[in-house]
Design a protein around this motif. Structure first.
Motif, mmCIF file in Angstrom:
data_model
loop_
_atom_site.group_PDB
_atom_site.id
_atom_site.type_symbol
_atom_site.label_atom_id
_atom_site.label_comp_id
_atom_site.label_asym_id
_atom_site.label_seq_id
_atom_site.Cartn_x
_atom_site.Cartn_y
_atom_site.Cartn_z
ATOM 1 N N TYR A 125 0.826 -1.218 0.000
ATOM 2 C CA TYR A 125 0.000 0.000 0.000
ATOM 3 C C TYR A 125 0.856 1.262 0.000
ATOM 4 C CZ TYR A 125 -3.896 -3.049 1.010
ATOM 5 O OH TYR A 125 -4.838 -4.025 0.930
ATOM 6 N N ARG A 126 0.346 2.247 -0.737
ATOM 7 C CA ARG A 126 1.033 3.537 -0.775
ATOM 8 C C ARG A 126 0.781 4.304 0.514
ATOM 9 N NH1 ARG A 126 -0.270 6.938 -5.957
ATOM 10 N NH2 ARG A 126 1.464 8.155 -5.158
ATOM 11 N N HIS A 127 -0.363 4.094 1.101
ATOM 12 C CA HIS A 127 -0.725 4.867 2.300
ATOM 13 C C HIS A 127 -1.032 3.908 3.450
ATOM 14 C CE1 HIS A 127 -1.073 8.052 -0.631
ATOM 15 N NE2 HIS A 127 -1.900 7.273 -1.327
ATOM 16 N N ARG A 128 -0.446 4.191 4.587
ATOM 17 C CA ARG A 128 -0.689 3.329 5.758
ATOM 18 C C ARG A 128 -1.032 4.184 6.964
ATOM 19 N NH1 ARG A 128 -0.014 -1.941 5.494
ATOM 20 N NH2 ARG A 128 1.146 -2.726 3.690
ATOM 21 N N CYS A 129 -1.907 3.647 7.769
ATOM 22 C CA CYS A 129 -2.289 4.343 8.995
ATOM 23 C C CYS A 129 -1.119 4.248 9.975
ATOM 24 C CB CYS A 129 -3.560 3.710 9.585
ATOM 25 S SG CYS A 129 -3.995 4.379 11.201
ATOM 26 N N GLU A 130 -0.720 5.375 10.507
ATOM 27 C CA GLU A 130 0.441 5.379 11.415
ATOM 28 C C GLU A 130 0.125 4.686 12.741
ATOM 29 O OE1 GLU A 130 1.475 9.455 11.775
ATOM 30 O OE2 GLU A 130 2.404 9.504 9.785
ATOM 31 N N ARG A 131 -1.192 4.622 13.051
ATOM 32 C CA ARG A 131 -1.543 4.027 14.344
ATOM 33 C C ARG A 131 -1.737 2.522 14.243
ATOM 34 N NH1 ARG A 131 -5.981 8.267 16.092
ATOM 35 N NH2 ARG A 131 -5.522 9.110 14.049
ATOM 36 N N CYS A 132 -2.542 2.078 13.313
ATOM 37 C CA CYS A 132 -2.852 0.635 13.267
ATOM 38 C C CYS A 132 -2.124 -0.094 12.142
ATOM 39 C CB CYS A 132 -4.352 0.414 13.147
ATOM 40 S SG CYS A 132 -5.007 0.913 11.551
ATOM 41 N N GLY A 133 -1.485 0.641 11.265
ATOM 42 C CA GLY A 133 -0.726 0.011 10.187
ATOM 43 C C GLY A 133 -1.557 -0.456 8.995
ATOM 44 N N LYS A 134 -2.869 -0.212 9.034
ATOM 45 C CA LYS A 134 -3.724 -0.653 7.926
ATOM 46 C C LYS A 134 -3.339 0.108 6.649
ATOM 47 C CE LYS A 134 -8.427 -1.680 6.773
ATOM 48 N NZ LYS A 134 -9.803 -1.437 6.945
#
Ligand SMILES: C[S@@+](CC[C@H](N)C(=O)[O-])C[C@H]1O[C@@H](n2cnc3c(N)ncnc32)[C@H](O)[C@@H]1O
Length: 597
Positions: A569-578
């Motif tokens: 993924y190009r974009h990941r959530c900094e908190r949960c890594g999704k």
């Protein structure tokens, strides 16, 4: 400043043919081929769009008032009895009329029975109209001879069938029973008896109803090619690769016959078909799979540019060449004033010299958006436009050794010329074995193949991310350097790609220059239009290399590969890594993500 594009134009209105009021001597009351002519001033509006060319030849005009209709004949006869001079005159004119009538069967029948598009009913009506007139003439001749106390000649001289059924006679002839002869500078009922019929150029035969979206292009005669129109913003046009003489006839214009005005108007590809001077129906060529190449002919912006005339004949629209056309020209017809106005053509100055009509070399639009006059490219900033003009149209005005036969392009590099030719022929010789997509240039195919092979030769020296194209790597590097190419003054959005900024600004300005020819939906980006058109054609050129899924848009295919197969993924959530393929989705997720790290 360029005005926003006009709303979807209505149908090209059929050029109007002004009919002067009937005068005493222009009635249909007598007949011979030479009498079926209408006076020159009845030249159709469409023909006027080529200027006041003087006729080179004046065909025989009415010779005498003595050959008259059945209604007027007896009156004429009664007024001359006993007058030797008048009798002599009548005898001469009657002989003339008989000769004329005798000659007439040898002239081109009116209209010709082999005319493409004729229905049996058309032919039947045409024959009967001819026969009725012969009958009227014959009756009158008999009256004249009787008046002189002489035996009338054998009826056989007419060599015509007798009229055996009751039918409506010449009143039946509609406006579109006439064809304008550019040589004679006047209309004739059917073909010109002096210069003969127009030379029919048949379409290439392509079956209907196969749903082939390229049917229109495939129907073109072999010497015509689609290519980018010389008219900025007009997209595709039709170019001739050989010189064409005057008096060629193309068509009929094919499309779906509809009485639905709105449908016809929306497509922007419809001709009105008139009957008794009223719109009877439309031929809508909005759908390329049920139309022919005539739909791709653009509208001339000024008189000198026009080289075809549209005309209605027997309920169908045809185009004809009215002057020789040099090879390499774009075929251009006049759609009529109403449509021309929609295209921002100044119908008042249409006849002025070309220098007065075309727009300046480049003009500023929507503040800082500039447009190329040679094509429909638009961008922000003169600098960028100059670069575009140099790379795409740099040949204009150049006197290279190798010249294109179809346009003004010239170059000293023979390879460049062969590449350039492809823009006229529409040829895309390089085909991807994986997905079948075709390309004009080998380099483009090579780049494209990397989508399937996964090859990424361009690697970022900062983060190690690899890319299929050098340009993409350059843009990526800006993420590390923080370089922003542009910032939107209206909403503050920043862009590291100038093209994104241009498109973003267009969306602020409401400019959607790309229109779907099938449903008239408009798009800011050409790419989006191309993707949209695939919803009509069902085309899915992008195949996933991991599974059989196929996609109409490359971005959808990439997103699929990421989400289903690689999870890169190009974009990941900094908190949960999704991971997310779209930044917007990540933003929405972030608002809700409750994970605390
Ligand atoms: C009948 S289609 C002609 C074929 C069209 N160029 C295409 O690519 O499908 C009419 C459309 O062509 C474009 N067009 C034709 N003549 C034009 C002109 N003189 N100026 C601008 N656009 C023109 C307009 O978009 C118009 O709606």
């Amino acid at each position: 400043m360029r005005a926003p594009p006009p709303p979807p134009p209505p149908r090209p209105a059929r050029p109007k043919r002004p009919r002067p009021a009937r005068s005493a001597d222009d009635g249909d009351d007598d007949w011979s081929p030479s009498r079926c002519v209408r006076p020159a001033q009845r030249r159709s509006r469409s023909t006027v769009r080529r200027g006041a060319a003087k006729s080179k030849f004046q065909p025989p005009v009415k010779r005498t008032a003595t050959v008259t209709s059945a209604e007027t004949a007896p009156a004429a006869s009664s007024t001359v009895s006993g007058d030797v001079q008048s009798q002599e005159r009548r005898r001469v004119t009657t002989e003339e009329a008989a000769k004329e009538a005798d000659r007439s069967p040898h002239r081109s029948p009116s209209p010709p029975y082999d005319f493409i598009g004729f229905t049996l009913e058309d032919q039947f009506k045409a024959r009967h109209a001819v026969d009725t007139k012969a009958e009227l003439l014959w009756n009158h001749i008999i009256a004249e001879f009787k008046d002189l106390g002489e035996e009338p000649p054998e009826r056989e001289v007419f060599k015509r069938r007798r009229n055996t059924v009751n039918y409506r006679e010449e009143e039946d002839l509609d406006d579109d029973d006439y064809i304008f002869c550019d040589e004679c500078d006047r209309e004739w009922e059917g073909d010109c008896p002096v210069h003969g019929p127009l030379e029919v150029v048949p379409d290439n035969k392509v079956p209907f109803d196969t749903g082939d979206p390229e049917r229109d292009i495939k129907t073109r005669p072999e010497f015509l090619n689609p290519g980018r129109s010389k008219i900025p913003g007009a997209n595709t046009g039709i170019w001739t690769e050989k010189a064409l003489p005057a008096r060629l006839r193309f068509g009929p214009y094919e499309g779906i016959v509809t009485a639905d005005r709105r449908q016809a108007t929306d497509s922007g590809y419809s001709w009105e078909i008139k009957k008794c001077r009223r719109v009877h129906h439309y031929v809508n060529a909005g759908d390329s799979s049920s139309s022919n190449w005539l739909r791709l002919v653009n509208c001339a912006r000024f008189e000198q540019e026009q080289n075809l005339i549209a005309f209605q004949y027997k309920g169908q629209m045809y185009y004809r060449t009215y002057k020789p056309i040099v090879k390499g020209s774009e075929l251009l017809v006049y759609y009529g004033d109403a449509y021309a106005r929609e295209l921002n053509i100044n119908v008042q100055t249409f006849r002025k010299a070309p220098a007065a009509a075309p727009p300046p070399a480049a003009f500023v639009s929507g503040g800082s958006t500039v447009r190329c006059v040679h094509c429909d490219y638009a961008c922000l900033g003169q600098e960028r436009l100059d670069m575009h003009v140099k790379t795409r149209h740099g040949h204009i005005g150049r006197d290279g050794r190798h010249k294109c036969e179809w346009c003004e392009y010239s170059t000293n590099d023979v390879y460049n010329l062969s590449r350039h030719r492809l823009t006229h022929t529409g040829e895309r010789p390089h085909r991807c074995d994986e997905c079948g997509r075709t390309f004009t240039l080998l380099g483009n195919l090579t780049r494209h193949r990397r989508i399937h092979t996964g090859q990424r030769p361009y690697v970022c020296d900062v983060c190690g991310k690899a890319f299929t194209q050098h340009g993409v790597l350059t843009r990526h590097r800006r993420m590390h350097t923080g370089e922003k190419v542009r910032q939107c003054e209206q909403c503050g959005a920043v862009f590291n790609r100038l093209s994104h900024y241009t498109k973003h600004m267009q969306s602020h300005n409401g400019v959607k220059p790309h229109r779907c020819q099938v449903c008239s939906a408009r798009f800011v980006e050409r790419r989006k239009l191309t993707e949209h058109v695939r919803t009509h054609t069902g085309e899915r050129p992008y195949g996933c290399s991991f599974c059989p899924a196929r996609f109409a848009a490359q971005s959808n295919m990439r997103n699929h590969v990421t989400a289903r197969h690689t999870h890169d993924y190009r974009h990941r959530c900094e908190r949960c890594g999704k991971g997310f393929v779209a930044l917007g989705k990540l933003r929405k997720h972030s608002e809700r993500c409750t994970v605390t790290s």
